[in-house]
Design a protein around this motif. Structure first.
Motif, PDB file in Angstrom:
ATOM      1  N   GLN A  94       0.791  -1.188   0.019  1.00 55.91           N
ATOM      2  CA  GLN A  94      -0.078   0.049  -0.004  1.00 55.91           C
ATOM      3  C   GLN A  94       0.830   1.197  -0.135  1.00 55.91           C
ATOM      4  OE1 GLN A  94      -3.358  -0.044  -0.224  1.00 55.91           O
ATOM      5  NE2 GLN A  94      -2.839   2.301  -0.460  1.00 55.91           N
ATOM      6  N   ARG A  95       2.088   1.155   0.523  1.00 50.75           N
ATOM      7  CA  ARG A  95       2.906   2.394   0.850  1.00 50.75           C
ATOM      8  C   ARG A  95       3.361   2.558  -0.557  1.00 50.75           C
ATOM      9  NH1 ARG A  95       8.270   2.920   1.112  1.00 50.75           N
ATOM     10  NH2 ARG A  95       8.512   0.610   1.434  1.00 50.75           N
ATOM     11  N   LEU A  96       3.897   1.612  -1.295  1.00 51.11           N
ATOM     12  CA  LEU A  96       4.332   1.581  -2.616  1.00 51.11           C
ATOM     13  C   LEU A  96       3.352   2.060  -3.639  1.00 51.11           C
ATOM     14  CD1 LEU A  96       6.352  -1.704  -2.999  1.00 51.11           C
ATOM     15  CD2 LEU A  96       7.467   0.539  -2.409  1.00 51.11           C
ATOM     16  N   LEU A  97       2.120   1.863  -3.608  1.00 47.72           N
ATOM     17  CA  LEU A  97       0.841   2.294  -4.331  1.00 47.72           C
ATOM     18  C   LEU A  97       0.787   3.684  -4.014  1.00 47.72           C
ATOM     19  CD1 LEU A  97      -1.483  -0.789  -4.148  1.00 47.72           C
ATOM     20  CD2 LEU A  97      -0.131  -0.030  -6.052  1.00 47.72           C
ATOM     21  N   ASP A  98       0.708   4.001  -2.889  1.00 48.91           N
ATOM     22  CA  ASP A  98       0.736   5.470  -2.588  1.00 48.91           C
ATOM     23  C   ASP A  98       1.738   6.288  -3.120  1.00 48.91           C
ATOM     24  OD1 ASP A  98      -1.597   5.001  -1.229  1.00 48.91           O
ATOM     25  OD2 ASP A  98      -0.616   5.015   0.860  1.00 48.91           O
ATOM     26  N   ILE A  99       3.110   5.908  -3.133  1.00 44.92           N
ATOM     27  CA  ILE A  99       4.007   6.780  -3.575  1.00 44.92           C
ATOM     28  C   ILE A  99       3.834   6.771  -5.298  1.00 44.92           C
ATOM     29  CG2 ILE A  99       6.588   6.751  -3.985  1.00 44.92           C
ATOM     30  CD1 ILE A  99       6.938   5.198  -1.378  1.00 44.92           C
ATOM     31  N   GLY A 100       3.683   5.674  -5.838  1.00 45.78           N
ATOM     32  CA  GLY A 100       3.271   5.850  -7.426  1.00 45.78           C
ATOM     33  C   GLY A 100       2.048   6.599  -7.736  1.00 45.78           C
ATOM     34  N   ASP A 101       1.024   6.770  -6.866  1.00 40.71           N
ATOM     35  CA  ASP A 101      -0.053   7.525  -7.087  1.00 40.71           C
ATOM     36  C   ASP A 101       0.432   9.086  -7.180  1.00 40.71           C
ATOM     37  OD1 ASP A 101      -2.564   8.400  -7.690  1.00 40.71           O
ATOM     38  OD2 ASP A 101      -3.441   7.721  -5.716  1.00 40.71           O
ATOM     39  N   ILE A 102       1.268   9.389  -5.993  1.00 46.22           N
ATOM     40  CA  ILE A 102       1.701  10.903  -5.914  1.00 46.22           C
ATOM     41  C   ILE A 102       2.568  11.051  -6.861  1.00 46.22           C
ATOM     42  CG2 ILE A 102       3.307  12.205  -4.537  1.00 46.22           C
ATOM     43  CD1 ILE A 102       2.318  10.631  -1.975  1.00 46.22           C
ATOM     44  N   ARG A 103       3.451  10.288  -7.452  1.00 48.13           N
ATOM     45  CA  ARG A 103       4.364  10.660  -8.582  1.00 48.13           C
ATOM     46  C   ARG A 103       3.787  10.487  -9.968  1.00 48.13           C
ATOM     47  NH1 ARG A 103       9.628   6.973  -7.865  1.00 48.13           N
ATOM     48  NH2 ARG A 103      10.556   8.555  -9.041  1.00 48.13           N
ATOM     49  N   GLY A 104       2.207  10.209  -9.940  1.00 43.23           N
ATOM     50  CA  GLY A 104       1.777  10.189 -11.445  1.00 43.23           C
ATOM     51  C   GLY A 104       1.428   8.727 -12.056  1.00 43.23           C
ATOM     52  N   PHE A 105       1.763   7.731 -11.374  1.00 42.38           N
ATOM     53  CA  PHE A 105       1.550   6.541 -11.680  1.00 42.38           C
ATOM     54  C   PHE A 105       0.752   5.542 -10.924  1.00 42.38           C
ATOM     55  CE2 PHE A 105       5.419   8.035 -14.195  1.00 42.38           C
ATOM     56  CZ  PHE A 105       5.158   7.508 -15.330  1.00 42.38           C
ATOM     57  N   PRO A 106      -0.327   5.891 -11.026  1.00 41.16           N
ATOM     58  CA  PRO A 106      -1.418   5.071  -9.969  1.00 41.16           C
ATOM     59  C   PRO A 106      -1.266   3.387 -10.206  1.00 41.16           C
ATOM     60  CG  PRO A 106      -2.733   6.182 -11.407  1.00 41.16           C
ATOM     61  CD  PRO A 106      -1.308   6.961 -11.555  1.00 41.16           C
ATOM     62  N   GLY A 107      -1.181   2.533  -9.291  1.00 39.06           N
ATOM     63  CA  GLY A 107      -0.882   1.313  -9.530  1.00 39.06           C
ATOM     64  C   GLY A 107       0.331   0.659  -9.621  1.00 39.06           C
ATOM     65  N   HIS A 195      -7.223  -3.390 -12.250  1.00 39.93           N
ATOM     66  CA  HIS A 195      -7.280  -3.917 -11.045  1.00 39.93           C
ATOM     67  C   HIS A 195      -6.064  -4.782 -11.093  1.00 39.93           C
ATOM     68  CE1 HIS A 195     -11.602  -3.109 -10.763  1.00 39.93           C
ATOM     69  NE2 HIS A 195     -11.577  -3.553 -11.916  1.00 39.93           N
ATOM     70  N   LEU A 196      -4.880  -4.376 -11.772  1.00 32.85           N
ATOM     71  CA  LEU A 196      -3.788  -5.102 -11.737  1.00 32.85           C
ATOM     72  C   LEU A 196      -2.502  -4.077 -11.423  1.00 32.85           C
ATOM     73  CD1 LEU A 196      -2.796  -7.972 -11.755  1.00 32.85           C
ATOM     74  CD2 LEU A 196      -2.065  -7.718 -14.300  1.00 32.85           C
ATOM     75  N   ALA A 197      -1.586  -4.307 -10.334  1.00 32.68           N
ATOM     76  CA  ALA A 197      -0.504  -3.498 -10.197  1.00 32.68           C
ATOM     77  C   ALA A 197       0.474  -3.794 -11.445  1.00 32.68           C
ATOM     78  CB  ALA A 197       0.258  -3.661  -9.103  1.00 32.68           C
ATOM     79  N   TYR A 198       1.533  -2.772 -11.566  1.00 29.85           N
ATOM     80  CA  TYR A 198       2.313  -2.955 -12.811  1.00 29.85           C
ATOM     81  C   TYR A 198       3.869  -2.366 -12.276  1.00 29.85           C
ATOM     82  CZ  TYR A 198       1.413   2.046 -13.348  1.00 29.85           C
ATOM     83  OH  TYR A 198       1.152   3.254 -13.224  1.00 29.85           O
ATOM     84  N   TYR A 199       4.593  -2.815 -13.105  1.00 31.85           N
ATOM     85  CA  TYR A 199       6.173  -2.421 -13.032  1.00 31.85           C
ATOM     86  C   TYR A 199       6.606  -1.346 -14.203  1.00 31.85           C
ATOM     87  CZ  TYR A 199       6.188  -6.194  -9.966  1.00 31.85           C
ATOM     88  OH  TYR A 199       5.929  -7.239  -8.749  1.00 31.85           O
ATOM     89  N   LEU A 200       7.536  -0.439 -13.921  1.00 30.05           N
ATOM     90  CA  LEU A 200       7.893   0.402 -15.144  1.00 30.05           C
ATOM     91  C   LEU A 200       9.090  -0.383 -15.596  1.00 30.05           C
ATOM     92  CD1 LEU A 200       7.719   4.074 -13.840  1.00 30.05           C
ATOM     93  CD2 LEU A 200       6.074   2.749 -15.096  1.00 30.05           C
ATOM     94  N   THR A 201       9.215  -0.452 -16.690  1.00 30.17           N
ATOM     95  CA  THR A 201      10.480  -1.215 -17.497  1.00 30.17           C
ATOM     96  C   THR A 201      11.099  -0.379 -18.646  1.00 30.17           C
ATOM     97  OG1 THR A 201       8.989  -2.419 -19.113  1.00 30.17           O
ATOM     98  CG2 THR A 201       9.193  -3.298 -16.926  1.00 30.17           C
ATOM     99  N   ASP A 202      12.157  -0.746 -19.075  1.00 28.67           N
ATOM    100  CA  ASP A 202      12.757  -0.435 -20.657  1.00 28.67           C
ATOM    101  C   ASP A 202      12.160  -1.289 -21.606  1.00 28.67           C
ATOM    102  OD1 ASP A 202      14.045  -2.616 -20.184  1.00 28.67           O
ATOM    103  OD2 ASP A 202      15.854  -1.774 -19.789  1.00 28.67           O
ATOM    104  N   GLY A 203      12.588  -1.075 -22.763  1.00 36.78           N
ATOM    105  CA  GLY A 203      11.941  -1.448 -24.050  1.00 36.78           C
ATOM    106  C   GLY A 203      12.299  -2.946 -24.231  1.00 36.78           C
ATOM    107  N   ILE A 204      13.293  -3.465 -23.531  1.00 36.30           N
ATOM    108  CA  ILE A 204      13.402  -4.814 -23.912  1.00 36.30           C
ATOM    109  C   ILE A 204      12.471  -6.006 -23.301  1.00 36.30           C
ATOM    110  CG2 ILE A 204      14.703  -5.229 -21.691  1.00 36.30           C
ATOM    111  CD1 ILE A 204      16.657  -7.219 -23.349  1.00 36.30           C
ATOM    112  N   TYR A 205      11.567  -5.352 -22.052  1.00 38.10           N
ATOM    113  CA  TYR A 205      10.508  -6.204 -21.711  1.00 38.10           C
ATOM    114  C   TYR A 205       9.356  -6.366 -22.569  1.00 38.10           C
ATOM    115  CZ  TYR A 205      13.341  -6.475 -17.356  1.00 38.10           C
ATOM    116  OH  TYR A 205      14.037  -6.913 -16.375  1.00 38.10           O
TER     117      TYR A 205
END
Length: 257
Positions: A94-107, A195-205
């Motif tokens: 939940q803390r990670l999700l809150d940080i992502g929401d504040i930074r403009g990336f909800p989820g 309804h699914l959390a996600y990760y930020l990645t580079d183009g190889i994924y």
């Protein structure tokens, strides 16, 4: 490492790990202390120095220094693994999700990437299965890192001529989703509910629902703005690798063991 943290580690090791407990030898003299053994290990990890570099200062031979390193690492895992080397709890997520929401990336729950570590002393029989296009054997570390440099997932050392994709195929990073333990999230982007959390990645994924990549050739101001923000936030994992290598030269330099 600050002194109180170092002393805390030494005290726990000497109290609970038999190898770090000082004993008398056959002549009645005390052997190496926990402080000597831990200091030798920290020097090898923090500065990447060889095992015999501090033999005169700390009175430990090369073989003993390597044993100290092995027992130190195993002791840290046994003593502190439950607190620091664990899966994220619901509160952590939940803390990670809150940080992502504040930074403009909800989820978003972090950034994922891989680092390749040169294995200088790789056994000859294993060299082929750990060698990539560079001709040098390497070991791959896959991590998920957050803004505060917390590595909440680490997958290290599988054999094979690996890159980010086939490491992902072996990685347990999605075990929680497959076993029904994925975090419950609800957020709306461009009028669509997810309804699914996600990760930020580079183009190889691969282009999966759990990965959000930047646009290599953004078209228009919206795409350019998104690409800029995504690349800035995704640098969390790059900073984690940089700090890891700066704090622990044993990872940056060639493998000692």
């Amino acid at each position: 490492m600050n002194k109180p943290l170092f002393i805390r580690i030494v005290d726990r090791l000497s109290a609970e790990i038999s190898y770090f407990q000082q004993r008398r030898d056959a002549t009645g003299r005390f052997g190496h202390s926990a402080l000597q053994k831990a200091t030798t290990t920290i020097c090898m990890m923090a500065y990447g120095c060889p095992a015999d570099a501090v033999d005169e200062y700390l009175r430990l031979g090369e073989t003993t220094a390597l044993l100290c390193l092995e027992h130190f690492v195993q002791g840290i895992i046994n003593l502190f693994g439950d607190a620091y080397l664990r899966r994220p709890t619901p509160e952590d997520l939940q803390r990670l999700l809150d940080i992502g929401d504040i930074r403009g990336f909800p989820g978003m729950i972090g950034s994922i990437d891989c680092m390749h570590w040169k294995w200088k002393n790789c056994q000859t029989a294993w060299t082929g299965q750990y060698t990539r296009g560079s001709g040098k054997p390497t070991i791959v570390l896959e991590v998920v890192a957050s803004q505060d440099l917390w590595i909440c997932h680490a997958f290290f050392g599988p054999p094979g001529t690996l890159n980010d994709i086939n490491v992902l195929d072996r990685s347990p990073v999605f075990d929680g989703i497959l076993q029904g333990r994925a975090p419950k999230v609800n957020y709306i982007v461009n009028g669509h509910e997810y309804h699914l959390a996600y990760y930020l990645t580079d183009g190889i994924y691969p282009k999966w629902a759990t990965f959000v990549q930047s646009s290599p050739l953004p078209q228009g101001p919206k795409a350019s703005l998104f690409a800029t923000h995504q690349e800035v936030v995704r640098k969390d994992v790059e900073r984690a690798f940089g700090v890891l290598q700066a704090r622990f030269a044993i990872v940056k330099n060639s493998a000692l063991l």
